[in-house]
Design an enzyme around this catalytic site. Sequence first.
Site, short mmCIF file in Angstrom:
data_model
loop_
_atom_site.label_atom_id
_atom_site.label_comp_id
_atom_site.label_asym_id
_atom_site.label_seq_id
_atom_site.Cartn_x
_atom_site.Cartn_y
_atom_site.Cartn_z
CG HIS A 99 19.70 35.51 -34.71
ND1 HIS A 99 18.95 35.55 -35.86
CD2 HIS A 99 20.23 34.27 -34.67
CE1 HIS A 99 19.05 34.39 -36.49
NE2 HIS A 99 19.84 33.59 -35.78
CG HIS A 150 19.36 29.13 -33.02
ND1 HIS A 150 18.42 28.70 -33.94
CD2 HIS A 150 20.04 30.14 -33.63
CE1 HIS A 150 18.54 29.41 -35.05
NE2 HIS A 150 19.52 30.29 -34.89
CD GLN A 163 18.50 24.60 -38.71
OE1 GLN A 163 18.72 25.07 -37.61
NE2 GLN A 163 19.11 25.03 -39.81
CG HIS A 191 18.19 31.84 -39.81
ND1 HIS A 191 17.18 31.92 -38.88
CD2 HIS A 191 19.30 31.47 -39.12
CE1 HIS A 191 17.67 31.62 -37.69
NE2 HIS A 191 18.96 31.34 -37.80
CD GLU A 242 23.74 31.28 -41.18
OE1 GLU A 242 22.59 30.83 -41.06
OE2 GLU A 242 24.64 31.12 -40.32
CG ASP A 284 23.29 32.42 -34.73
OD1 ASP A 284 22.22 31.84 -34.52
OD2 ASP A 284 23.89 32.36 -35.83
ZN LIG Z 1 20.45 31.62 -36.23
#
Ligand SMILES: [Zn+2]
Length: 430
Positions: free
Chosen positions: A57, A59, A152, A210, A213, A309
């Site tokens: 995981h 970005h 996103q 995701h 969260e 992450d």
């Molecule tokens: Zn993430």
Amino acid sequence: MLDLLITHATLADGRRDMSIAVQDGKIAEVAPGLDASAHETVDAQGQLLSAPFVDAHFHLDATLSYGLPRVNASGTLLEGIALWGELKPLLTAEALIERALAYGDWAVSQGLLAIRTHVDTSDPSLLPVEALLEARRLMAPYLDLQIVAFPQDGVLRTPGGLDSLTRALDLGVDVVGGIPHFERSQAQGAESVRLLCELAAQRGLPVDMHCDESDDPLSRHVETLAFETQRLGLHGRVTGSHLTSMHSMDNYYVSKLIALMAESRLNVIANPLINITLQGRHDTYPKRRGMTRVPELMAAGLTVAFGQDCVMDPWYSLGSGDMLDVAHMGLHVAQMTSQEGMRQCFEAVTSHPAHIMGLDRFGIAPGKEASFVLLQARSAAEALRLRATRLRVYRRGRLLAQTPASTTRLDLPGRPAETSRIAQDRTGAL
Ligand SMILES: [Zn+2]
């Protein structure tokens, strides 16, 4: 004649004095005290030889952008998302690729040889998608990269969001992503999970969302994700990332939910560094930790990995691509301090994420790819304790990175000078 022979290695499962024979990029044999001639022989001197670190995981489109165009003043998840929105119009493909490659260098030097990265598909230009596809091509000779189409701003909340995400898949993105808790309502979140799982089922792709969260104990998107996985027969192909709401949920409800997750063989990725810094932000005291229920999910038979992450991006100002740092934090937040718990935390950054990413060619066993890391530690627990130096990193039998052993020279008054591996010399094999 072998290509490579590693001798006197300790393995993460505790086996000692093991030899690993490598031929044509694969592990030919793993046995105690092998004696064979090889083009290169490396005496591991009892140090730990581990399967590569894997980060399921990340970005990569946002990494190493810290401070662009400004820093996150509140340090919250929502300001991070707003800040990413400010940065996006300023992105260029060249800068994205350059940062992704720079992070790839950090990763390989730390023995991190496979990364699943999310890429933001909200902008119809798909500029970050095309940049990461190019980065994947450039890094393929030394790093395995999987890319997740990640809406996103919400696939339904963003005008044209589903169209952009579908076009990203057409371009060669590997996994379907989502963010149901960021849609406008619980119902829209559930609708997004249904649509995205159906899209993945049609295309034969894995899912990694995701999911929940948040600190909201009443959020129910994990349940929906498990339900859609079971309804569409996607067992084992779907991953829920973060699942932080589970930290705050009612215990009775969680006892039902974990059974549903196990039934659909949902994979789970917690992101300890990010969860412990971003969750519980509305709490005074006591402050919730926010990480999902890692030991309970593992006990139910689910595959649970720890992800990095973020590294130096709108959400997180720290990080270095060191998966031992990630596992060290996870171990503390989940209170997994038993010998068994520490072993599981090491697996959460090696074999578990490899399983989630379908990399069953990783592992220290005959027939597996000869990709491994020699650490300056004599056990997995010691590697975690010291965030041990990666002495040598191999991929498919080829040496990619070397770092000298960490030593300290002491000149103490009244004592002879000495050079030692201070923290390691006292501990024996624990
Ligand atoms: Zn993430």
